[in-house]
Design an enzyme around this catalytic site. Structure first.
Site, PDB file in Angstrom:
ATOM      1  CE1 TYR A   1      -2.432  -4.537  -0.464  1.00  0.00           C
ATOM      2  CE2 TYR A   1      -0.072  -4.327   0.102  1.00  0.00           C
ATOM      3  CZ  TYR A   1      -1.335  -5.147  -0.114  1.00  0.00           C
ATOM      4  OH  TYR A   1      -1.141  -6.588  -0.166  1.00  0.00           O
TER       5      TYR A   1
ATOM      6  CB  ILE B   1      -4.415 -10.247  -0.719  1.00  0.00           C
ATOM      7  CG1 ILE B   1      -4.945 -10.077  -2.352  1.00  0.00           C
ATOM      8  CG2 ILE B   1      -3.211  -9.289  -0.864  1.00  0.00           C
ATOM      9  CD1 ILE B   1      -5.668  -8.797  -2.457  1.00  0.00           C
ATOM     10  CB  ALA B   2      -2.076 -14.872  -2.959  1.00  0.00           C
TER      11      ALA B   2
ATOM     12  CD  GLU C   1       2.087  -6.332   9.842  1.00  0.00           C
ATOM     13  OE1 GLU C   1       2.542  -7.457   9.711  1.00  0.00           O
ATOM     14  OE2 GLU C   1       1.560  -6.065  11.014  1.00  0.00           O
TER      15      GLU C   1
ATOM     16  CG  ASN D   1       5.256  -7.248  -2.483  1.00  0.00           C
ATOM     17  OD1 ASN D   1       5.165  -6.973  -3.747  1.00  0.00           O
ATOM     18  ND2 ASN D   1       4.469  -8.390  -1.981  1.00  0.00           N
TER      19      ASN D   1
ATOM     20  NE  ARG E   1      -4.566 -11.443 -17.714  1.00  0.00           N
ATOM     21  CZ  ARG E   1      -4.751 -12.406 -18.380  1.00  0.00           C
ATOM     22  NH1 ARG E   1      -5.637 -13.399 -17.940  1.00  0.00           N
ATOM     23  NH2 ARG E   1      -4.267 -12.793 -19.589  1.00  0.00           N
ATOM     24  N   GLY E   2      -6.325  -6.764 -12.537  1.00  0.00           N
ATOM     25  CA  GLY E   2      -7.359  -5.997 -11.690  1.00  0.00           C
ATOM     26  C   GLY E   2      -7.956  -7.114 -10.833  1.00  0.00           C
TER      27      GLY E   2
END
Length: 181
Positions: A136, A90-91, A124, A129, A99-100
């Site tokens: 999460y 995910i990026a 993971e 991070n 900003r959601g």
């Protein structure tokens, strides 16, 4: 079948957060190209474009792109095995962070996985991070254990998170971390 595909596309385009500016939809060719470029920008060991192209057409993969006011903002890639989902990647583009966008992507992923009968989602995150780990945890993922990646270059700590898609899990209010940080 064509009507169903058009309806599905329209429903996906209507998904948005309360500000109405974030749209999440299936990754297309353009999204795959933009996601590969963002991957190169964000990660030390990026996936090549070919992997995005392969994944987005396979049934066991869920590849999503987010758009903020119709501008590409980020992506998510996940896959399923039996009743488990695995968020692989995910990026979010830097100008769209906080900003959601990632929240919208993960919520859409959870909705799709739940509709497929998936009961848990795993992912993971690097131990350092903190922004990702906080996101999460805010979304209900629980830290399960630390994993380690060993390569010839470095050793990095990873946190493994777990999320239950069982009924009523979203109503839990007292989530806690398992293990110590």
């Amino acid at each position: 079948r064509q009507c169903y595909a058009m309806l599905k596309e329209n429903i996906l385009e209507m998904f948005s957060l309360s500000d109405g500016s974030i749209t999440v939809r299936d990754m297309d060719e353009s999204g795959a190209s933009q996601s590969a470029a963002l991957e190169e920008e964000c990660f030390a060991h990026p996936w090549p474009l070919e992997e995005y192209e392969k994944a987005r057409v396979r049934d066991e993969f869920i590849c999503l792109c987010a758009y903020h006011d119709f501008e590409y903002a980020g992506f998510l890639m996940a896959y399923t095995v039996l009743d488990e989902g695995h968020l692989l990647d995910i990026a979010t583009r830097p100008k769209f962070r906080k900003r959601g966008v990632a929240t919208a992507l993960i919520r859409e992923l959870n909705a799709r996985l739940s509709s497929l009968g998936v009961k848990t989602v795993m992912l993971e995150a690097r131990e350092k991070n903190i922004a990702a780990r906080n996101l999460y945890e805010k979304l209900g993922f629980e830290l399960r254990k630390f994993l380690f990646e060993i390569s010839f270059i470095h050793v990095a700590n990873f946190c493994c998170f777990h999320y239950s898609l069982a009924p009523f899990s979203s109503f839990l209010t007292n989530l806690h971390l398992i293990g110590s940080l």
